[in-house]
Design a protein around this motif. Sequence first.
Motif, short mmCIF file in Angstrom:
data_model
loop_
_atom_site.label_atom_id
_atom_site.label_comp_id
_atom_site.label_asym_id
_atom_site.label_seq_id
_atom_site.Cartn_x
_atom_site.Cartn_y
_atom_site.Cartn_z
N LEU A 194 0.86 -1.18 0.00
CA LEU A 194 0.00 0.00 0.00
C LEU A 194 0.89 1.23 0.00
CD1 LEU A 194 -2.57 -1.03 2.79
CD2 LEU A 194 -2.56 -1.67 0.36
N ASN A 195 0.85 2.01 -1.07
CA ASN A 195 1.64 3.23 -1.19
C ASN A 195 0.72 4.42 -0.92
OD1 ASN A 195 3.55 5.22 -1.87
ND2 ASN A 195 2.98 5.14 -4.03
N ASN A 196 1.11 5.27 0.03
CA ASN A 196 0.32 6.46 0.37
C ASN A 196 1.12 7.70 0.03
OD1 ASN A 196 -2.33 5.78 2.10
ND2 ASN A 196 -0.77 4.21 2.43
N ASP A 197 0.67 8.43 -0.99
CA ASP A 197 1.42 9.58 -1.48
C ASP A 197 0.45 10.70 -1.82
OD1 ASP A 197 3.31 11.27 -2.52
OD2 ASP A 197 4.09 9.86 -4.00
N ILE A 198 0.53 11.79 -1.06
CA ILE A 198 -0.38 12.94 -1.16
C ILE A 198 -1.78 12.49 -0.72
CG2 ILE A 198 -1.22 14.86 -2.57
CD1 ILE A 198 1.05 14.36 -4.53
N VAL A 199 -1.94 12.33 0.58
CA VAL A 199 -3.19 11.78 1.10
C VAL A 199 -3.83 12.68 2.17
CG1 VAL A 199 -2.73 9.35 0.57
CG2 VAL A 199 -1.77 10.33 2.65
N GLY A 200 -3.43 13.96 2.22
CA GLY A 200 -3.88 14.77 3.34
C GLY A 200 -4.56 16.08 3.02
N ASN A 201 -5.16 16.23 1.84
CA ASN A 201 -5.93 17.45 1.58
C ASN A 201 -7.28 17.13 0.96
OD1 ASN A 201 -4.34 17.11 -1.12
ND2 ASN A 201 -5.96 18.58 -1.62
N SER A 202 -8.26 17.95 1.25
CA SER A 202 -9.60 17.74 0.68
C SER A 202 -10.02 18.88 -0.23
CB SER A 202 -10.64 17.61 1.81
OG SER A 202 -10.64 18.77 2.64
N VAL A 203 -9.20 19.93 -0.33
CA VAL A 203 -9.49 21.05 -1.22
C VAL A 203 -8.45 21.07 -2.32
CG1 VAL A 203 -9.75 23.55 -1.43
CG2 VAL A 203 -10.56 22.39 0.62
N GLY A 204 -8.91 20.99 -3.56
CA GLY A 204 -8.01 20.91 -4.69
C GLY A 204 -7.88 22.21 -5.44
#
Length: 432
Positions: A194-204
């Motif tokens: 499981l690779n987690n990369d850029i997983v901490g924002n909800s506004v794009g």
Amino acid sequence: MRILLPLAAATLIATPAAARDAPSPERLRGTVEKLVSFGTRHSLSSATDPRRGIGAARNWVAGEFVALSRQCGGCITVERLSRRFVVPRAPNGVVIEDILGIQKGTDPNRFIIIGAHIDSRVTDVMNVTADAPGANDDASGVALVMEAARILSKEKFAANIVYVAFSGEEQGLLGATLLAQTAKARGWQVDAMLNNDIVGNSVGQGGVKVADRVRVFSEGIRSSENLAEQMERRAIGGEDDGPSRALAKAIRGVAGALPGGFNAFLDRRPDRFGRGGDHEPFLREGYPAVRFTVAVENWDRQHQDLRTENGRAYGDTVDGMDFDYLAKVTAINVATLARLAAAPAAPASVSLAGALGLDTRVTWSPVPGAHGYRIHWRRADQQDWTDSRDVTGATDMVLKEVPVDDHFIGVSAIGADGAESIVSFGGRAPAK
């Protein structure tokens, strides 16, 4: 042979999910802020400065794994895996070091890997001196990995869990390449990565907010398959059911069973269009691997020098993050790890027979430690499994009035307390 009523799809677990700690937004924030405090984590920055650079950041993560291990009676072994690379983005060479926390399972051969990259960058990928906070890319992923270790180190599982902070992602997926090749050389059976990369924002970009889902990218046709294997997958219609796609489907099922209505969006390509990540070296070695990434990206906060232009802020800073969102992504990862690490391995092979008939015989390889098996099937015009049947005491079964021409069929293994592996897709038996 005994046929059982279906078990709940994502049950098991060494500790009931209701009793497991929930991921903490506050703790996740604290980890991200600590990583940002090292100024830059560029892979070519100082490896020896005690306060600034990649070395200080790696030392801190290693220390956190050591502290967790003390709390769980030595259940986590810390390993620093390193190799020198000379590549276009490190023309003079650089020693890349991965920080691993390995939680020992009861099966010495099976491994589940969860990782994120610790290194950061600004606009110029070769700029090693500028502040590069890397809050979302990818301190968010490292914080998730460390929070998963904190929660799951309190439990015991069949498979080993490897928590890893990769270096060298921005210089060419170097740390992930190092670990993937090391796993292959050591003979690890990697059931999932499981690779987690850029997983901490909800506004794009442009202020668009999407806070109810995370994207999960997965390959269909396997990058590790040769031409003959690819042609066989085409012949059996398995393009949407390779091991990584099966892993992504399992993750979506896990997410759907969690409270709160936060979903896993199954993105049917290996990564974002024309882009890549640390799961790719694992795919090349033949391991099931996926990438988690936020539902909407903000490119003003990725790979940018810190600046403000015409009132518009650029740079990957903590103020652009949503830690409640990150906690929800963490929860999906934790639940997925718990299910797969407690389950048996997936069957190595599943064979189908039934040409010129209305029934299909399903035969699969036995799995050590499996309490039973679950046969899944669906009509060939459907993407998701619609039917299942549980079996114990046998490794074959005839599905009456389920013609092989019109159905896809796969088999998963079930543990004694209900944990289910990913599904192995059924194909033709090897020619004798």
